[in-house]
Design an enzyme around this catalytic site. Structure first.
Site, short mmCIF file in Angstrom:
data_model
loop_
_atom_site.label_atom_id
_atom_site.label_comp_id
_atom_site.label_asym_id
_atom_site.label_seq_id
_atom_site.Cartn_x
_atom_site.Cartn_y
_atom_site.Cartn_z
N SER A 60 -4.06 -4.72 5.73
CA SER A 60 -5.04 -4.02 4.90
C SER A 60 -4.43 -3.80 3.52
O SER A 60 -3.24 -4.05 3.32
CB SER A 60 -5.37 -2.68 5.52
N LYS A 61 -5.24 -3.31 2.61
CA LYS A 61 -4.74 -3.04 1.26
C LYS A 61 -3.63 -1.98 1.33
O LYS A 61 -2.63 -2.08 0.65
CB LYS A 61 -5.88 -2.55 0.38
N ARG A 62 -3.85 -1.00 2.21
CA ARG A 62 -2.86 0.07 2.34
C ARG A 62 -1.50 -0.50 2.75
O ARG A 62 -0.46 -0.16 2.19
CB ARG A 62 -3.35 1.09 3.37
#
Ligand code: GLU
Length: 497
Positions: free
Chosen positions: A263-265
């Site tokens: 994910s972006k995180r």
């Protein structure tokens, strides 16, 4: 039948790097089979639309050099390619479903639906949803008299149209990656096909369009696997069961440690980008991206291609035409793949190197000009060639080569402390004298002179480049030429006394 594939994004946010891989596999198959790669914008969920998402995606595709054969920009035989412009088409196809009893009107309010869910949850029902069982207690065309349904519609009561999913049927289909998949319809809910705003949902619009656009292979992320039985029912009820595309669900991209979905995180946490290009508009901001980090589009595509596909050989570095040539659906993998950014960098190095120093010379000249340095083509090629093995991103060419134009201003104190003594000092002096006497300024002449005075290499490098690491020292001396070499060593010796 000609291969027709599609990428069908919902423009609800920035195109994620995982979707770029999905695009790539679709594109590679279409190119390989001389088929058509269709771009279709699935924008029927008006509430979630992000205005810039489409431009972001189109710009990303342009940078990647992936041009759809058909789409909103290209046009094509199946225009329009935006679902919001195809509403009349979906309305036309919902009618036969209603007439045949495969779809029904439902008037339940959100509160009523929520109450139903709570009731089922309290009763510990395995799938607390609007389905083959619960629909019998709800306010819909299956429980209400036909006249009342008509009255309510005429009176303008809000309604949706739902798919009437069969009760406890085993749906089987062969997935191109997973093999046979079996799903019992008791886990499915009666999906909404048409929303109260008159717009179709993803499931309905996507199946209708895949059929009308003659899609032969649906290649998409694994997250769509649970929706496929719904799509299969729709194909069947619309009378298209014998023209169903092949479904190919790609395994997930995982975090570098393989624990979760990328994910972006996670990307932020590991310090690498999750998006192809940066963006800055009112409704979409992406401040970290592969393009701006210095990845070449071909290197990024090469890296992504091998995350979930293998060529069946040891070859790793592929140009785009080579990928097209080698690609086959049979070699798609089943399991999730770790996103290894070190490998992405390696691919970038390989592709930069493959382009050769001449290709990078003009880039180098431009970078030099930004620091008011004029560099000629010949020097630029020689410098790019000298530093090419140390380059991960294009900007490194200038970083690695700029010492050529700037005399060192200071020296690494730690190195000096470790290496500077009477012996190395004498060695440096002796080496300088031998250089002065040298007639032919050539690598093979300089090499023996340097070998004759062991232990001075690190200091000499520091004197000539101001750095403790760099490319081949003899090549550096050749390139710097006599005057600059002499000047820099002399400056160093003077400073050290
Ligand atoms: N519109 C869907 C999405 O946002 C497309 C899924 C599919 O490929 O069927 O990803």
């Amino acid at each position: 039948m000609a291969v027709h594939v599609r990428f069908a994004p919902s423009p609800t946010g920035a195109l994620h790097i995982g979707s770029v891989r999905t695009i790539l596999y679709n594109y590679l198959l279409a190119q390989k089979e001389k088929g058509r790669f269709i771009l279709r914008i699935e924008d029927t969920d008006q509430k979630r639309l992000v205005a810039s998402a489409e431009s972001y995606m189109l710009e990303s595709l342009r940078w990647l050099g992936i041009v759809p054969d058909e789409g909103p920009e290209q046009g094509g035989p199946f225009v329009p390619y935006k679902q919001s412009e195809r509403i009349a088409i979906y309305q036309q196809y919902i009618k036969p479903l209603l007439d045949a009893g495969h779809a029904y009107y439902a008037f339940d309010t959100p509160t009523e639906i929520e109450a139903m869910r709570e009731r089922l949850k309290a009763a510990k029902v395995a799938h607390p949803q609007y389905n083959a069982i619960s629909r019998a207690w709800m306010r819909n065309g299956l429980t209400m008299p036909a006249e009342q349904v008509e009255e309510w519609i005429a009176a303008g009561k809000p309604y949706v149209i739902r798919l009437k999913v069969t009760h406890k049927e085993l749906i089987r289909f062969q997935d191109g990656v997973r093999g046979w998949v079996k799903v019992d319809t008791s886990v499915l809910d009666d999906k909404v096909l048409m929303k109260s705003d008159g717009l179709p949902t993803y499931h309905f619009a996507s199946v209708v369009d895949d059929h009308l656009m003659k899609i032969t292979h649906v290649i998409r992320g694994e997250e769509w696997l649970p929706s496929t039985p719904i799509h299969i029912l729709l194909y069947r009820y619309l009378g298209w069961a014998d023209q169903m595309p092949q479904f190919i669900h790609l395994p997930l991209l995982l975090t570098p440690d393989g624990i979760g979905k990328l994910s972006k995180r996670h990307a932020d946490q590991y310090g690498f980008p999750a998006f192809p290009i940066t963006w800055n508009s009112r409704d979409l901001t992406i401040d970290k991206a592969f393009r701006e980090a210095g990845y070449l589009p071909e290197a990024l595509l090469n890296f992504l291609a091998l995350l979930g596909w293998n060529p069946g050989t040891n070859q790793e570095v592929f140009t785009k035409p080579a990928l097209i040539e080698a690609f086959s659906l049979e070699r798609l993998g089943k399991s999730g793949v770790k996103f290894d950014i070190a490998k992405a960098k390696w691919f970038n190095q390989q592709h930069i190197k493959q382009q050769g120093p001449t290709a990078w010379a003009s880039y180098f000249i431009t970078e030099a000009a930004k620091e008011s340095i004029t560099c000629n083509q010949e020097d630029a090629i020689a410098i790019c060639n000298l530093v090419k093995d140390r380059i991960t991103f294009p900007k490194d060419f200038w970083q690695e080569g700029r010492f050529f134009f700037f005399d060192p201003v200071d020296y690494d104190a730690e190195l000096i402390q470790k290496r500077w003594n009477n012996q190395t000092k004498e060695g440096m002096v002796a080496f300088t004298q031998s250089l002065t006497a040298l007639v032919e300024w050539k690598a093979h002449k300089i090499k023996p002179l340097l070998q004759a005075v062991p232990g001075i290499m690190p200091l000499l490098r520091m004197a000539l480049t101001g750095s403790t690491a760099g490319p081949d020292l003899i090549e550096i001396i050749v390139l710097l030429d006599r005057d600059r070499t002499h000047k820099r060593i002399t400056a160093f010796l003077e400073k050290k006394g």
